[in-house]
Enzyme design. Structure first.
Site, PDB file in Angstrom:
ATOM      1  N   ASP A   8     -50.734 -20.828  48.337  1.00 54.74           N
ATOM      2  CA  ASP A   8     -49.576 -20.006  48.699  1.00 54.74           C
ATOM      3  C   ASP A   8     -48.556 -20.113  47.573  1.00 54.74           C
ATOM      4  OD1 ASP A   8     -47.447 -18.668  49.829  1.00 54.74           O
ATOM      5  OD2 ASP A   8     -47.339 -19.901  51.637  1.00 54.74           O
ATOM      6  N   ASP A 106     -49.309 -12.942  48.360  1.00 53.00           N
ATOM      7  CA  ASP A 106     -49.152 -14.233  47.652  1.00 53.00           C
ATOM      8  C   ASP A 106     -49.836 -15.400  48.352  1.00 53.00           C
ATOM      9  OD1 ASP A 106     -47.328 -14.567  49.756  1.00 53.00           O
ATOM     10  OD2 ASP A 106     -46.052 -15.844  48.528  1.00 53.00           O
ATOM     11  N   GLU A 107     -50.818 -15.099  49.211  1.00 57.85           N
ATOM     12  CA  GLU A 107     -51.557 -16.168  49.887  1.00 57.85           C
ATOM     13  C   GLU A 107     -53.053 -15.892  49.785  1.00 57.85           C
ATOM     14  OE1 GLU A 107     -48.856 -17.474  53.692  1.00 57.85           O
ATOM     15  OE2 GLU A 107     -50.060 -15.661  53.852  1.00 57.85           O
TER      16      GLU A 107
HETATM   17 MG   LIG Z   1     -45.534 -17.694  49.514  1.00 57.30          MG
END
Ligand SMILES: [Mg+2]
Length: 350
Positions: A8, A106-107
């Protein structure tokens, strides 16, 4: 289900902006949804630590944020750039030859079932170092048994951490945590759980299964499984090249939302027909506007869950297109979905 490495990115949009504009590093700044000229009409998407120190928070209206810190640097969110950076992260992850799921912009969840814990943790830390060295971006890594617990381990390590959570440690890790820490539990489910006296994941684990089923349907049994350390979700390898989109030039250039909404409805319907044909669900929605001067802008949003719903596509696209309204008239609008998975046999919780 097996060992998963979860990555993450930390303060992703803010970190991207620092990369793009190195001169703002260390100064309070925020990224918002509206163009600079009409910034007070928008919402703060993210801000850096320095802005947080003044009470600025993501989700806050930009007008309120600017009351808290009037001289804060303001940047309009640059979705095209964030998508680009996200793809570069994905490329780094793909080098390891394991299946990678893009859980959001974003993961990422990496299927490390072929590795043992030590090797997976070592690999996770190496990936973290590589993302930092290649792109200059910080991230946190969590390694555990199953996607959900790898994500939770990752949440615990934020920011810039690395956490290994072995299967045997999961029940203890979960027991004292509040129920909302469990991915998939939103404010509504949390409220309902509170109303029946369940506040911690440990309490949820001990709750009666048939009662949970009656209260929450099939999600109830999934939550019960998760709270007991059982995660049945699979890593769904991203088909990152796949997106489905439609765009159309309007009869005349316009800023009339009634006309634009009609286009969005019809484009969304066409996208959903294509999705259904291929049995895909989507997690990412993008709206695009091309203006009278032939420039264009796009806005994207990642949903919390995969969806195949035309109604959700329409409502999200309409929200996004509103963020693209400027003084220039639109001549062409578009709707696109990406982060697609096959909708057969998936776990809908994550
Ligand atoms: Mg993040």
């Amino acid at each position: 289900m097996g060992i998963v490495i979860f990555i993450d990115m930390d303060y992703f949009f803010a970190a991207c902006e620092e990369l793009h504009h190195p001169e703002i590093k260390g100064k309070p700044f925020a990224v918002g949804t509206a163009p600079e000229a009409s910034k007070i009409r928008g919402v703060i998407q993210t801000c850096n630590y320095e802005a947080r120190a003044f009470g600025v928070r993501s989700g806050m209206s930009t007008a309120i944020a600017l009351q808290k810190k009037p001289d804060m640097i303001y940047l309009e969110s640059d979705d095209v750039y964030y998508e680009e950076v996200s793809k570069r992260i994905l490329e780094i992850l793909k080098r390891y030859g394991m299946a990678v799921e893009e859980c959001s912009i974003d993961e990422f969840a990496i299927d490390a079932a072929a590795l043992d814990y030590e090797k997976a943790f070592e690999t996770g830390k190496r990936i973290k170092g590589e993302i930092n060295a290649d792109l200059g971006l910080p991230c946190t890594v969590g390694v555990s048994f199953g996607k959900t617990f790898a994500k939770m381990a990752c949440d615990d390590g934020k920011p810039n951490g690395a956490v290994l959570l072995k299967e045997a440690e999961i029940p203890k890790f979960l027991s004292a945590k509040e129920v909302r820490k469990l991915p998939g539990i939103g404010p509504k489910t949390e409220e309902k759980l509170h109303s029946i006296g369940i506040r911690t994941i440990g309490e949820l684990a001990k709750a009666d299964t048939s009662m949970l089923l009656a209260e929450f349907g099939s999600i109830g049994s999934e939550l019960h499984n998760l709270s007991n350390g059982v995660d049945n979700s699979k890593i769904i390898d991203s088909q990152e090249a796949v997106s489905i989109g439609r765009e159309r030039t309007m009869e005349s250039e316009t800023n009339d939302l009634a006309v634009i909404d009609m286009e969005i409805d019809s484009l969304s319907d066409a996208v959903v027909v294509e999705l259904k044909k291929k049995s895909y669900s989507y997690k990412n929605v993008t709206a695009k506007a091309r203006y009278s001067d032939f420039t264009f802008r796009i806005k994207s949003r990642t949903l919390q869950n995969y969806s195949d719903s035309p109604a959700i596509l329409k409502s999200v696209s309409k929200q996004l297109i509103r963020e693209l309204i400027t003084s220039k008239k639109m001549r062409k609008v578009g709707v696109r979905v990406s982060t697609l998975i096959s909708s057969k046999g998936q776990n809908r919780l994550l």
